[in-house]
Design a protein around this motif. Structure first.
Motif, PDB file in Angstrom:
ATOM      1  N   PRO A 185      43.562-101.143 -18.005  1.00  0.00           N
ATOM      2  CA  PRO A 185      43.005 -99.819 -18.286  1.00  0.00           C
ATOM      3  C   PRO A 185      43.470 -98.755 -17.295  1.00  0.00           C
ATOM      4  O   PRO A 185      43.666 -97.592 -17.670  1.00  0.00           O
ATOM      5  N   GLN A 186      43.653 -99.142 -16.040  1.00  0.00           N
ATOM      6  CA  GLN A 186      44.084 -98.185 -15.020  1.00  0.00           C
ATOM      7  C   GLN A 186      45.497 -97.671 -15.310  1.00  0.00           C
ATOM      8  O   GLN A 186      45.770 -96.473 -15.219  1.00  0.00           O
ATOM      9  N   GLU A 187      46.400 -98.582 -15.682  1.00  0.00           N
ATOM     10  CA  GLU A 187      47.763 -98.170 -16.006  1.00  0.00           C
ATOM     11  C   GLU A 187      47.787 -97.363 -17.301  1.00  0.00           C
ATOM     12  O   GLU A 187      48.528 -96.393 -17.428  1.00  0.00           O
ATOM     13  N   LEU A 188      46.963 -97.772 -18.258  1.00  0.00           N
ATOM     14  CA  LEU A 188      46.826 -96.996 -19.500  1.00  0.00           C
ATOM     15  C   LEU A 188      46.410 -95.565 -19.164  1.00  0.00           C
ATOM     16  O   LEU A 188      46.999 -94.598 -19.668  1.00  0.00           O
ATOM     17  N   GLY A 189      45.374 -95.423 -18.333  1.00  0.00           N
ATOM     18  CA  GLY A 189      44.888 -94.104 -17.973  1.00  0.00           C
ATOM     19  C   GLY A 189      45.945 -93.260 -17.290  1.00  0.00           C
ATOM     20  O   GLY A 189      46.067 -92.064 -17.554  1.00  0.00           O
ATOM     21  N   ALA A 190      46.736 -93.894 -16.423  1.00  0.00           N
ATOM     22  CA  ALA A 190      47.797 -93.170 -15.720  1.00  0.00           C
ATOM     23  C   ALA A 190      48.844 -92.653 -16.696  1.00  0.00           C
ATOM     24  O   ALA A 190      49.316 -91.510 -16.585  1.00  0.00           O
ATOM     25  N   ARG A 191      49.206 -93.486 -17.672  1.00  0.00           N
ATOM     26  CA  ARG A 191      50.224 -93.076 -18.646  1.00  0.00           C
ATOM     27  C   ARG A 191      49.702 -92.004 -19.586  1.00  0.00           C
ATOM     28  O   ARG A 191      50.416 -91.045 -19.914  1.00  0.00           O
ATOM     29  N   ALA A 192      48.459 -92.148 -20.023  1.00  0.00           N
ATOM     30  CA  ALA A 192      47.877 -91.132 -20.900  1.00  0.00           C
ATOM     31  C   ALA A 192      47.751 -89.797 -20.174  1.00  0.00           C
ATOM     32  O   ALA A 192      48.053 -88.736 -20.738  1.00  0.00           O
ATOM     33  N   VAL A 214      42.729 -95.786 -25.568  1.00  0.00           N
ATOM     34  CA  VAL A 214      41.798 -96.784 -26.111  1.00  0.00           C
ATOM     35  C   VAL A 214      41.952 -98.104 -25.356  1.00  0.00           C
ATOM     36  O   VAL A 214      42.666 -98.996 -25.796  1.00  0.00           O
ATOM     37  N   PRO A 215      41.283 -98.263 -24.218  1.00  0.00           N
ATOM     38  CA  PRO A 215      41.316 -99.545 -23.511  1.00  0.00           C
ATOM     39  C   PRO A 215      40.204-100.490 -23.978  1.00  0.00           C
ATOM     40  O   PRO A 215      39.315-100.086 -24.730  1.00  0.00           O
ATOM     41  N   HIS A 216      40.306-101.744 -23.530  1.00  0.00           N
ATOM     42  CA  HIS A 216      39.255-102.767 -23.639  1.00  0.00           C
ATOM     43  C   HIS A 216      39.258-103.525 -24.974  1.00  0.00           C
ATOM     44  O   HIS A 216      39.527-102.964 -26.028  1.00  0.00           O
ATOM     45  N   GLY A 217      38.937-104.788 -24.854  1.00  0.00           N
ATOM     46  CA  GLY A 217      38.954-105.691 -25.995  1.00  0.00           C
ATOM     47  C   GLY A 217      37.968-105.339 -27.091  1.00  0.00           C
ATOM     48  O   GLY A 217      38.192-105.699 -28.257  1.00  0.00           O
ATOM     49  N   VAL A 218      36.879-104.663 -26.762  1.00  0.00           N
ATOM     50  CA  VAL A 218      35.900-104.299 -27.793  1.00  0.00           C
ATOM     51  C   VAL A 218      36.487-103.315 -28.805  1.00  0.00           C
ATOM     52  O   VAL A 218      35.924-103.128 -29.888  1.00  0.00           O
ATOM     53  N   LYS A 219      37.626-102.705 -28.463  1.00  0.00           N
ATOM     54  CA  LYS A 219      38.268-101.766 -29.378  1.00  0.00           C
ATOM     55  C   LYS A 219      39.421-102.400 -30.159  1.00  0.00           C
ATOM     56  O   LYS A 219      40.071-101.722 -30.969  1.00  0.00           O
ATOM     57  N   ALA A 220      39.693-103.689 -29.950  1.00  0.00           N
ATOM     58  CA  ALA A 220      40.850-104.325 -30.595  1.00  0.00           C
ATOM     59  C   ALA A 220      40.771-104.273 -32.115  1.00  0.00           C
ATOM     60  O   ALA A 220      41.771-104.017 -32.794  1.00  0.00           O
ATOM     61  N   GLU A 221      39.597-104.524 -32.663  1.00  0.00           N
ATOM     62  CA  GLU A 221      39.436-104.482 -34.122  1.00  0.00           C
ATOM     63  C   GLU A 221      39.680-103.078 -34.657  1.00  0.00           C
ATOM     64  O   GLU A 221      40.377-102.893 -35.665  1.00  0.00           O
ATOM     65  N   ASN A 271      50.156 -89.683 -29.797  1.00  0.00           N
ATOM     66  CA  ASN A 271      50.464 -90.721 -28.820  1.00  0.00           C
ATOM     67  C   ASN A 271      49.232 -91.587 -28.613  1.00  0.00           C
ATOM     68  O   ASN A 271      48.177 -91.092 -28.202  1.00  0.00           O
ATOM     69  N   LEU A 272      49.365 -92.879 -28.879  1.00  0.00           N
ATOM     70  CA  LEU A 272      48.269 -93.839 -28.767  1.00  0.00           C
ATOM     71  C   LEU A 272      48.526 -94.743 -27.570  1.00  0.00           C
ATOM     72  O   LEU A 272      49.554 -95.433 -27.504  1.00  0.00           O
ATOM     73  N   PHE A 273      47.598 -94.734 -26.621  1.00  0.00           N
ATOM     74  CA  PHE A 273      47.722 -95.524 -25.398  1.00  0.00           C
ATOM     75  C   PHE A 273      46.728 -96.683 -25.436  1.00  0.00           C
ATOM     76  O   PHE A 273      45.517 -96.477 -25.537  1.00  0.00           O
ATOM     77  N   LEU A 274      47.261 -97.899 -25.363  1.00  0.00           N
ATOM     78  CA  LEU A 274      46.458 -99.115 -25.409  1.00  0.00           C
ATOM     79  C   LEU A 274      46.673 -99.923 -24.139  1.00  0.00           C
ATOM     80  O   LEU A 274      47.642 -99.711 -23.410  1.00  0.00           O
ATOM     81  N   ASP A 275      45.746-100.858 -23.881  1.00  0.00           N
ATOM     82  CA  ASP A 275      46.012-101.873 -22.867  1.00  0.00           C
ATOM     83  C   ASP A 275      46.181-103.215 -23.588  1.00  0.00           C
ATOM     84  O   ASP A 275      46.060-103.299 -24.813  1.00  0.00           O
ATOM     85  N   ASP A 276      46.500-104.248 -22.824  1.00  0.00           N
ATOM     86  CA  ASP A 276      46.744-105.549 -23.457  1.00  0.00           C
ATOM     87  C   ASP A 276      45.545-106.013 -24.277  1.00  0.00           C
ATOM     88  O   ASP A 276      45.711-106.615 -25.347  1.00  0.00           O
ATOM     89  N   ALA A 277      44.345-105.713 -23.796  1.00  0.00           N
ATOM     90  CA  ALA A 277      43.141-106.178 -24.485  1.00  0.00           C
ATOM     91  C   ALA A 277      42.943-105.453 -25.813  1.00  0.00           C
ATOM     92  O   ALA A 277      42.676-106.079 -26.849  1.00  0.00           O
TER      93      ALA A 277
END
Length: 246
Positions: A11-18, A199-206, A232-238
């Motif tokens: 999430p931290q890297e996602l936030g930096a890129r966004a 959009v970070p975190h696994g609860v948002k995967a669906e 532009n859509l920024f995601l993390d691995d989760a």
């Protein structure tokens, strides 16, 4: 689809890129027209992006900020107030040209009218728009109204949306979550020149999976973002786990 998907490990890297993308668009707007207009969303998913955005050298005194949504009849002193959220986490830390908030107290119709007047003085350059667990954008829960030309509306929240607020820790129980909120409408969101979605975190995967793989539909409101000319859509691995099998 005019969409660029970015996947970061955390999430931290996602936030930096966004934040880097937001800063770029704001700086370009200021250079071209002498000012920039920004719409900010809130919630737990935006923590890292807002924190990273504060680290950028931006001529904030030339930026007008607009607020995306707010609960109806919830005092600003409440921990879940989005006005409180933005003032504490962002507005108090930069010197903006102006900040316009959604006020869910008092005469809501008059509040919406005044906010709409300010918003429509000029186009919005950057919309920072999250995606909810139920696929909503702002508080446009499914089935969302894709047709209204109103800038903001008083909307009734669905149960999954209200449960998300409990899950994020803003309220202790679903019964405590207000049943209504004032939200920027879908067409108004789509009028932003650039849209950045963190959009970070696994609860948002669906929700992420449904947004990308489903046809554009009010039943998955975020699918409308796929029709925007610059999303532009920024995601993390989760959050990308169902989409890419991360």
């Amino acid at each position: 689809m005019n969409i660029t998907i970015h996947v970061a490990p955390t999430p931290q890297e996602l936030g930096a890129r966004a934040a880097e993308a937001i800063a770029k668009y704001l700086t370009e707007a200021i250079k071209e027209q002498g000012y920039a207009r920004l719409v900010l969303s809130t919630g737990a998913s935006q923590f890292e992006t807002l924190e990273a955005l504060l680290s950028h050298e931006i001529a904030w005194e030339k930026v007008e900020m607009f607020h995306l949504d707010e609960y109806a009849n919830l005092p600003e002193s409440h921990p879940a107030s989005f006005r409180k959220y933005l003032k504490e986490r962002f507005v108090s830390k930069v010197s903006l040209k102006a900040a316009y908030f959604v006020n869910g107290e008092g005469d809501i119709e008059a509040n919406i009218a005044q906010l709409t007047k300010e918003l429509r003085r000029a186009p919005v350059d950057v919309g920072v728009i999250g995606i909810g667990e139920n696929g909503h954008i702002a508080f446009n829960d499914p089935p969302a109204d894709f047709e209204t030309a109103e800038a903001y509306k008083l909307l009734t929240l669905d149960e999954r949306c209200r449960k998300q607020q409990v899950g994020e820790g803003w309220f202790a129980t679903v019964d405590e979550v207000p049943q209504q909120a004032i939200s920027m409408c879908v067409k108004q969101i789509m009028a932003c020149r650039h849209i950045v979605t963190a959009v970070p975190h696994g609860v948002k995967a669906e929700a992420v999976y449904n947004t990308i793989t489903s046809p554009v539909s009010p039943l998955v409101p975020a699918t409308m973002l796929k029709t925007h000319p610059d999303w532009n859509l920024f995601l993390d691995d989760a959050s990308a786990s169902r989409l890419f099998g991360c």
